[in-house]
Design an enzyme around this catalytic site. Sequence first.
Site, PDB file in Angstrom:
ATOM      1  N   SER A  46      31.348 -40.180 -17.135  1.00 10.07           N
ATOM      2  CA  SER A  46      32.307 -40.080 -16.030  1.00 10.07           C
ATOM      3  C   SER A  46      31.986 -38.946 -15.064  1.00 10.07           C
ATOM      4  CB  SER A  46      33.725 -39.891 -16.576  1.00 10.07           C
ATOM      5  OG  SER A  46      33.826 -38.660 -17.258  1.00 10.07           O
ATOM      6  N   LYS A  59      36.963 -33.210 -15.914  1.00  7.18           N
ATOM      7  CA  LYS A  59      37.067 -33.752 -14.557  1.00  7.18           C
ATOM      8  C   LYS A  59      36.970 -32.617 -13.536  1.00  7.18           C
ATOM      9  CE  LYS A  59      37.901 -37.723 -16.458  1.00  7.18           C
ATOM     10  NZ  LYS A  59      36.865 -38.771 -16.499  1.00  7.18           N
TER      11      LYS A  59
END
Length: 285
Positions: free
Chosen positions: A138, A177
């Site tokens: 990701s 993230k």
Amino acid sequence: MNKLKRRIRRLKKQLKQKMNKEKRPANNRRKYNDDKSRERSKQKKKRPQPQTKSRMEPKKEAVNTKIRQSDPAEIVTPPIKKRKKRKITKEEIEKRRKKKRKENIIEIIKFMLPVVLVAVLVFFFILNTSPHMVDGDSMKPTLMDKDRVIVRRTKIPERYEIITFKPPVKSEFQYVKRVIGMPGDLVWTEGNDLFINHQAETLPKESEMSAASELPDGTIKVNISDESLEQMSQLNKIPTGHYFVLGDNRNNSSDSRAFGLVDGKAIEGVVSFRFAPFSTIGWIK
């Protein structure tokens, strides 16, 4: 009677001689003694030396003359034999190279061990950090799968920094993230689109919201899920202590588009350093 007279005369003479000796000055006595010593020394010098010494002396002189007449060039030194150098085979050369390599590696390890230990102490105890391993794609291309990173737990996140946090969904693992929206940023929605702006002070007019060319500078547009839309449609600004996060690989990332804002209490820290693999060691931006 005659005998007695003779004895008396002798005694008188002896007494006179003694009296005369006592009356002599001390210097005369010294001269007398010096004269006697000189006479004795002369007698000693005049003593003839034995013939054996006179015979041996000329021999010693002859020996000395021979030694003096000898030149250093006449002294012959035996030639020094040079040892022949043995030829070294290829196998021996390779063994020596291997030994040198091992010694160099050992020296490097000895030098690096204290450095590594100090770095570990600094990161884990002084800076209050913890190691993590990235699982998934990701965050490509910034972070790859199986990368090992160090997270600083005491640092407050800033915009565009990478953080680790416990997601507001059921998961055994922490997420990694990037922070896109900070507390105080303006937000508005249109359909399933979310607009975030950290430069504008007021929300744009309704007629300007859908026109991308007329959006305020610094506006970010993302498509969000229905669950995230329910939360974000009720807000005009991101509340304090909350963050909007996205993965760098938007096509393969579960982030704030799916579950909404991240609470600051759930944030563990900021990813600051990658220590493995060796080819990508360095600071994370």
